[in-house]
Design an enzyme around this catalytic site. Structure first.
Site, mmCIF file in Angstrom:
data_model
loop_
_atom_site.group_PDB
_atom_site.id
_atom_site.type_symbol
_atom_site.label_atom_id
_atom_site.label_comp_id
_atom_site.label_asym_id
_atom_site.label_seq_id
_atom_site.Cartn_x
_atom_site.Cartn_y
_atom_site.Cartn_z
ATOM 1 N N HIS A 37 46.322 40.624 52.003
ATOM 2 C CA HIS A 37 44.619 41.718 52.246
ATOM 3 C C HIS A 37 45.554 43.514 51.868
ATOM 4 C CE1 HIS A 37 42.936 38.581 53.922
ATOM 5 N NE2 HIS A 37 43.603 37.890 54.242
ATOM 6 N N LYS A 64 41.023 29.867 46.240
ATOM 7 C CA LYS A 64 40.608 30.899 47.946
ATOM 8 C C LYS A 64 39.200 31.212 46.929
ATOM 9 C CE LYS A 64 41.486 33.386 51.924
ATOM 10 N NZ LYS A 64 42.889 34.310 52.269
ATOM 11 N N HIS A 137 45.236 39.515 60.801
ATOM 12 C CA HIS A 137 44.170 38.996 60.315
ATOM 13 C C HIS A 137 43.093 39.763 60.032
ATOM 14 C CE1 HIS A 137 41.576 35.465 58.818
ATOM 15 N NE2 HIS A 137 40.633 36.294 60.763
#
Length: 144
Positions: A37, A64, A137
């Site tokens: 990310h 993804k 996350h």
């Protein structure tokens, strides 16, 4: 001969205080978060950017469906886990300031490579889960 434990105890205690942040930087979940990310200085931020960076980061086997890249500094992103963020839902934190992001969405078709992505870019608040003061996350549902 008398040995004073004072200096040894001081060195030991300083080691305990200094070591955890260093070890935390090597946390595997934090490293995975950065790989999936984080992109400090993206080039283009268009569909080709998404196709390329998703492939280079190993996010295309299978393709993804959705992935967000946050741009800026790692210190700014880490701050969301502290004073730069507020509690948000269960064990999540939302950034106080907005970050520049690129969202890569799979165009559909086969989940097998070659994967093709549509890019959208903008500025958004990010929502992260934190462990040991580090993001581990990114909550993609916040963006969709």
């Amino acid at each position: 001969m008398t040995v004073s434990l004072g200096p040894l105890l001081l060195v030991f205690m300083l080691g305990l205080v200094v070591t955890p942040p260093t070890l935390a930087q090597n946390d595997p979940r934090y490293k995975k978060f950065l790989t999936q990310h984080y992109d400090a200085k993206p080039k283009g931020r268009d569909d080709r950017y998404c196709d390329s960076v998703m492939r280079k980061r190993g996010l295309t086997s299978p393709c993804k469906d959705l992935n967000t890249f946050v741009h800026g500094s790692t210190d700014g992103i880490k701050a969301v886990c502290g004073t730069g963020g507020n509690p948000y839902g269960n064990n999540l934190r939302i950034s106080i300031s907005q970050f520049q992001v690129t969202i890569c969405k799979h165009r559909g078709g086969s989940p097998r490579p070659p994967c093709r992505y549509r890019a959208s870019k903008g500025f958004r608040h990010i929502v992260v889960a934190c462990e040991n003061g580090l993001p581990v996350h990114l909550d993609e549902s916040f963006f969709s």
